[in-house]
Design an enzyme around this catalytic site. Structure first.
Site, PDB file in Angstrom:
ATOM      1  CG  ASP A 593      -2.011  -1.132   1.038  1.00 16.53           C
ATOM      2  OD1 ASP A 593      -1.808  -2.001   0.178  1.00 16.53           O
ATOM      3  OD2 ASP A 593      -2.989  -1.153   1.783  1.00 16.53           O
ATOM      4  CD  GLU A 828      -5.027  -4.244   8.999  1.00 14.83           C
ATOM      5  OE1 GLU A 828      -4.896  -4.113   7.762  1.00 14.83           O
ATOM      6  OE2 GLU A 828      -5.782  -3.529   9.685  1.00 14.83           O
TER       7      GLU A 828
END
Length: 860
Positions: A593, A828
């Site tokens: 990302d 996460e």
């Protein structure tokens, strides 16, 4: 010239023209001859205009030509035919070349399917037919079919109802509900036990399946709710429903005075045939209000629509219960039961069973799967699970592994297995710059999900990591998952990055992420899974020619569409070169990302991580073909050898100036976000609307160079084991790993060095840093796996690799267990300063790789 002479000449010219056109038969012979010549010339001036008349004219005149030898007419016809055939052939080649470059988004790959139509039927695969495949719910069950009978649990207590008008009903997993929940046991096939803590409620959900008959067998769900409030009595409503796209209900025998503890529903579908559903109260209570409802609902809106069916009983007792509604067996597709506890007693459990029984199991069923028999089966399966878990992972033999840590690892595996889902539907896909997306063909996907609350859908690069753990537990599940994924290849060799199938899955995705772009890739982590399977079961039934051909087609898509500007280089597509709002345009396709790349995306970029992924991919395909063809080498193994050549790698990606492996591209670190007015200044508007855009503060520094951002990307030659064990660059990387100012923390390796100008920096005014310092478990797993490899490989740096491996492993286990004990979740990512969990939760996708780290089972 006089006027008379001019008039006389005009008269003579007029007569000459008239005599020629009228072709006189008498008079001067010279005039007759001139007229004939003029007629012949006039014929040539009037050349035929139509295609057919032109061809006839040319052919006839060609026949009239006088050659020194005679040419038969059929020879001329053959020559013309050859010329026309050659022209048609060239046109055909042009069309085929155009077709070769044209991308079809939604045409399936023309190779044999890996999952045939009957492979998921209850007769062919009964063990995996029914399952908790609606993992986006706190509890949901369905079977593997395009049209499934699905069940789900809902609940609310009346204190939540008083606090919120729209968030009191629990149904879909949502981290904003602030619940602690997860599977303490789940084997992926037969049973599962889930614990949910919702403030003053504790729910225990047990699910058990028995395979029998011809339609998938029987299963039972037991729901036990225990109120925890000691101060006041808070009413509780529990719902369970069954839904099918088509009407399925035949008969309902409601709870009555004759049967106060049992409700029976008879139904049938084309795939399940006849079946019975029983709702049995295990703790009878006079204070339970039971209501049922049948109606027509859409599955993705069922939690909204049920609220419209509730009504208050009275002011004195404001219990919201379902309205009575006449049952229409030919129309209704949804059945609801609501059990309302009007005066629940603190610490006193209330329990009920949902019992599903297939008619085809009636002849072999000895007793209902409930009561004492259910308890015995659950206990037996728990014991069997614990024995199998220890046999595979052997945590009791590891140092510093107490009972609590073993339970933590068991929960991590169970949540990954309990997150396996089955989706059916059509993805929306589009080529670059295509405004209206196409629909993919209808597909089925059997896959784990990264996060039940935030990412309840399939992600291609997550799934490769998921199955490194799933394959350790049950290789058959992994083979089934891989087969479903590779059946999604289109004719161009592309798989969507995110697979969003069905309205229920689509309802959980922001609009900007629904359409998948066919130019965009994701890291091909399935090659990690396949490489592990090759090492453990090289003769697997998965490794047949259709599978290898599909894998090869996928590989060729990467090699063709993600190739770099020079040989042996690669570049992720999908970066936005015109972005002015991002400090560093994201590379979503890399999976990392906002990890900083070249500041200005161009075709000249070279991405180190993708090159390393392609080396792994080439090696795996080469191994598969060497097994099938029984040969020592092939073109893929040769290419893998080229990509693993350290000298070639250094020429493209080693920066002597920075002493690191790096990307290459048009780059400067002298960029920043500056706030500027959106419109021209207006003196009458005191507060001008503004936004943040990127500005270059030193234009002269913008040029082609190596990208000086040390982080996960820099470690890829280590993580994929391309580095020679004797290489001094390996020593440099090992030293850098231990440097606290770079990646080392007491909680794990951070994603980006503290020394980077992008460390911890927002990419836009709205986007907090994501891969700019946080600790990610999948990348730490790859580093640990490679450190163990170099520790076991003879070389001058094996001891250093072993020492770093041991400390890093300890740091990761200690911190993840600490956070799990504190929050009840696996996260996460983890903060590199505090070690606390952050991002979505529970995230029991690749973060569950902590089980392999604890057991020291990597891919060797």
């Amino acid at each position: 010239m006089s006027a008379k002479m001019t008039q006389r000449r005009r008269q003579l010219d007029s007569k000459r023209s008239t005599s020629i056109n009228n072709e006189p038969t008498t008079g001067n012979l010279n005039i007759v001859a001139a007229a004939a010549a003029a007629r012949r010339r006039n014929q040539h001036r009037h050349f035929p205009t139509t295609n057919r008349s032109r061809f006839d004219y040319l052919f006839k005149n060609l026949m009239k030509k006088k050659f020194p030898f005679a040419i038969p007419s059929y020879v001329v016809a053959i020559i013309i035919g050859i010329l026309l055939s050659f022209t048609a052939y060239r046109v055909f080649l042009t069309i085929m070349e155009y077709r070769g470059h044209y991308e079809y988004t939604n045409v399936p790959l023309n190779l044999p399917k890996l999952v045939n139509v009957n492979d998921t039927t209850p007769e062919k695969n009964p063990e995996q037919f029914w399952g908790t495949y609606r993992s986006n719910l706190y509890f949901g069950v369905k079977h593997r079919s395009a049209r499934s009978l699905g069940g789900g649990l809902m609940w609310f207590d009346y204190s939540k109802l008083q606090q919120s008008n729209d968030r009191f009903l629990r149904h879909w997993c949502d981290q904003n509900d602030r619940l602690k929940y997860g599977w303490t046991y789940h084997d992926g096939e037969t049973f599962g036990i889930e614990q949910i803590i919702d403030d003053n409620l504790q729910l225990n959900i047990q699910w058990l399946k028995q395979v029998s008959g011809h339609h998938g067998g029987d299963w039972t769900t037991r729901v036990t709710v225990t109120p925890q409030s000691l101060n006041r009595t808070i009413p509780i409503s529990l719902f369970f429903y069954f839904h099918h796209d088509l009407p399925w209900i035949d008969e309902i025998s409601p709870i009555s005075n004759q049967s106060p503890e049992l409700l029976t529903v008879r139904g049938q579908t084309n795939e399940l045939d006849g079946f019975t559903i029983k709702i049995k109260l295990n703790t009878p209570s006079n204070q339970v209000i039971a209501r049922t409802l049948t109606d027509v609902f859409q599955l993705d809106k069922i939690h909204e629509n049920i609220l419209t069916k509730l009504a208050s009983t009275s002011r004195e007792q404001p219990y919201f219960i379902l309205n009575e509604q006449p049952f229409k067996d030919f129309e209704h597709n949804t059945f609801f039961i609501q059990l309302t506890l009007t005066q629940p007693i603190a610490s006193e459990p209330f329990s009920f069973d949902i019992i599903y029984q297939s008619d085809s199991s009636n002849n072999v069923r000895e007793q209902d799967l409930t009561g004492y028999y259910f308890n015995e089966e659950i206990t037996r399966l728990q014991k069997q699970y614990d024995e199998r878990f220890e046999n595979i992972f052997q945590l009791k033999t590891k140092q510093n592994m107490d009972t609590k840590k073993i339970h933590f690892a068991r929960s991590a595996l169970s949540n990954l297995l309990g997150g396996i889902s089955y989706f059916t539907g059509k993805s929306l896909v589009a080529k670059p710059n295509q405004k209206v997306p196409d629909e993919y063909w209808t597909t089925n996907l059997y896959t784990a999900v990264p996060s039940r609350s935030f990412f309840p859908r399939g992600f291609v690069w997550d799934e490769g990591f998921h199955n490194l753990l799933i394959a350790r537990w049950n290789k058959n599940i992994t083979i089934d998952i891989l087969s479903h994924w590779f059946d999604m290849l289109n004719d161009n060799g592309w798989i969507p990055r995110e697979v969003i199938l069905g309205n229920e899955a689509r309802a959980r995705v922001p609009a900007e992420f629904i359409v998948q772009r066919t130019s965009n890739a994701n890291p091909p982590t399935f090659f990690l899974t396949i490489d592990y399977l090759l090492k453990t079961i090289p003769n697997s039934q998965l490794f047949n020619l259709p599978f290898i051909q599909r894998l090869e087609k996928w590989y060729q898509w990467y090699n063709r569409t993600q190739n770099g500007p020079i040989p042996l280089s690669y570049r992720w597509r999908g970066r936005n070169a015109s972005s002015i709002y991002e400090l560093n345009p994201k590379t979503l396709t890399s999976g990392l990302d906002d990890y900083p790349r070249a500041s200005h995306p161009t075709d000249a970029e070279r991405h180190l991580d993708l090159r390393c992924w392609m080396q792994l991919a080439s090696s795996v395909i080469g191994k598969l073909y060497s097994i099938i063809n029984n040969e020592q080498t092939n073109q893929y193994l040769n290419y893998a050898q080229l990509l693993s050549n350290n000298e070639q790698l250094d020429q493209l990606h080693w920066s002597e100036q920075y002493g690191m492996y790096a990307d290459y591209g048009l780059h400067t670190d002298h960029v920043q976000l500056q706030r500027v007015p959106i419109e021209k200044p207006n003196p009458h508007q005191p507060q001008q609307p503004t936004h943040m855009i990127r500005q270059i503060t030193r234009q002269s520094d913008l040029n082609l160079k190596y990208v000086k951002h040390f982080g996960y990307v820099s470690l890829f030659p280590l993580m994929t084991r391309i580095l020679d064990p004797q290489s001094t660059k390996l020593e440099k990387i090992l030293n850098d790993l231990q440097n606290p100012s770079l990646l080392w923390t007491q909680y794990g390796l951070r994603s980006l060095a503290q020394s980077s100008v992008m460390y911890g920096v927002r990419n836009t005014e709205h986007d907090p840093p994501y891969w700019r310092g946080a600790i990610w478990i999948n990348m730490n797993y790859m580093v640990l796996s490679s450190l163990q490899h170099y520790a076991k490989t003879s070389g001058p740096y094996s001891d250093k690799a072993r020492q770093i491996y041991s400390q890093l492993r300890t740091n990761l286990i200690t911190n993840m267990f600490r956070v799990y004990e504190k929050t009840g979740h696996i996260w996460e990512q983890y903060d590199d300063k505090t070690g606390n969990g952050q991002g979505s939760h529970p995230f029991t996708g690749w973060s569950s790789l902590i089980v392999l780290i604890m057991s020291e089972l990597y891919d060797e």
